[in-house]
Design a protein around this motif. Structure first.
Motif, PDB file in Angstrom:
ATOM      1  N   ARG A  50       0.905  -1.076  -0.060  1.00 22.08           N
ATOM      2  CA  ARG A  50       0.005   0.125   0.018  1.00 22.08           C
ATOM      3  C   ARG A  50       0.791   1.245  -0.132  1.00 22.08           C
ATOM      4  O   ARG A  50       0.572   2.039  -0.863  1.00 22.08           O
ATOM      5  N   ASN A  51       2.022   1.264   0.976  1.00 20.26           N
ATOM      6  CA  ASN A  51       2.782   2.489   0.828  1.00 20.26           C
ATOM      7  C   ASN A  51       3.372   2.740  -0.386  1.00 20.26           C
ATOM      8  O   ASN A  51       3.665   3.714  -0.690  1.00 20.26           O
TER       9      ASN A  51
ATOM     10  N   ASP B 176      -6.340  10.973  -0.518  1.00 21.92           N
ATOM     11  CA  ASP B 176      -7.426  11.145  -1.293  1.00 21.92           C
ATOM     12  C   ASP B 176      -7.533  10.123  -2.600  1.00 21.92           C
ATOM     13  O   ASP B 176      -7.263  10.097  -3.630  1.00 21.92           O
ATOM     14  N   ILE B 177      -7.480   8.876  -1.732  1.00 25.20           N
ATOM     15  CA  ILE B 177      -7.227   7.723  -2.576  1.00 25.20           C
ATOM     16  C   ILE B 177      -8.716   6.753  -2.485  1.00 25.20           C
ATOM     17  O   ILE B 177      -9.255   6.693  -1.209  1.00 25.20           O
ATOM     18  N   ALA B 178      -9.319   6.218  -3.464  1.00 23.74           N
ATOM     19  CA  ALA B 178     -10.225   5.418  -3.428  1.00 23.74           C
ATOM     20  C   ALA B 178      -9.954   4.077  -3.006  1.00 23.74           C
ATOM     21  O   ALA B 178      -9.026   3.543  -3.752  1.00 23.74           O
TER      22      ALA B 178
ATOM     23  N   ARG C 136     -11.845  -8.182  10.973  1.00 21.76           N
ATOM     24  CA  ARG C 136     -12.941  -7.835  10.051  1.00 21.76           C
ATOM     25  C   ARG C 136     -12.415  -6.434   9.234  1.00 21.76           C
ATOM     26  O   ARG C 136     -11.483  -5.894   9.954  1.00 21.76           O
ATOM     27  N   PHE C 137     -12.596  -6.493   8.067  1.00 18.27           N
ATOM     28  CA  PHE C 137     -12.283  -5.052   7.182  1.00 18.27           C
ATOM     29  C   PHE C 137     -13.348  -4.407   7.081  1.00 18.27           C
ATOM     30  O   PHE C 137     -13.677  -3.881   6.052  1.00 18.27           O
ATOM     31  N   ASP C 138     -13.980  -3.825   8.257  1.00 23.06           N
ATOM     32  CA  ASP C 138     -15.167  -3.075   8.210  1.00 23.06           C
ATOM     33  C   ASP C 138     -14.872  -1.584   8.951  1.00 23.06           C
ATOM     34  O   ASP C 138     -15.866  -0.952   9.541  1.00 23.06           O
ATOM     35  N   GLY C 139     -13.431  -1.271   9.199  1.00 20.35           N
ATOM     36  CA  GLY C 139     -13.195  -0.240  10.197  1.00 20.35           C
ATOM     37  C   GLY C 139     -12.975  -0.294  11.665  1.00 20.35           C
ATOM     38  O   GLY C 139     -12.753   0.338  12.337  1.00 20.35           O
TER      39      GLY C 139
ATOM     40  N   GLN D 155      -8.003   2.669   5.858  1.00 17.96           N
ATOM     41  CA  GLN D 155      -8.958   3.740   5.963  1.00 17.96           C
ATOM     42  C   GLN D 155      -8.237   5.199   5.854  1.00 17.96           C
ATOM     43  O   GLN D 155      -8.469   6.284   5.379  1.00 17.96           O
ATOM     44  N   GLN D 156      -7.399   5.164   6.947  1.00 23.95           N
ATOM     45  CA  GLN D 156      -6.410   6.525   7.320  1.00 23.95           C
ATOM     46  C   GLN D 156      -5.522   6.867   5.973  1.00 23.95           C
ATOM     47  O   GLN D 156      -5.481   8.140   5.590  1.00 23.95           O
TER      48      GLN D 156
END
Length: 85
Positions: free
Chosen positions: A28-29, A69-71, A50-53, A62-63
């Motif tokens: 990701r980075n 500013d990425i979808a 879980r990947f729900d926040g 999410q952060q």
């Protein structure tokens, strides 16, 4: 990636692979450092929560997405029951 390339042939496409949540974070980075606009995540780590926040892994995603500013799109249902007939 082939379908995305067919639909957006001038888009720069990146592929990341991960076998651990640490590898996933590195991938990701890297993508963020390359200035991506969209990350599609199809990874499954049963020990990451879980990947729900609510898990640390999903909160970090999410952060990362919000601050850059990425979808960030996550697949769902990879391990559901077979479809009903």
């Amino acid at each position: 990636l082939e379908i995305v390339h067919d639909m957006a042939p001038k888009a720069a496409l990146f592929y990341g692979s991960a076998t651990t949540t640490v590898n996933l974070a590195s991938s990701r980075n890297f993508m963020v450092s390359r200035g991506v606009d969209v990350i599609v995540d199809n990874m499954v780590f049963f020990d990451a929560g879980r990947f729900d926040g609510t898990s640390a892994v999903s909160r970090r995603a999410q952060q990362l997405a919000q601050s850059n500013d990425i979808a960030y799109v996550v697949s769902a249902g990879n391990f559901t029951a077979p479809p009903l007939n």
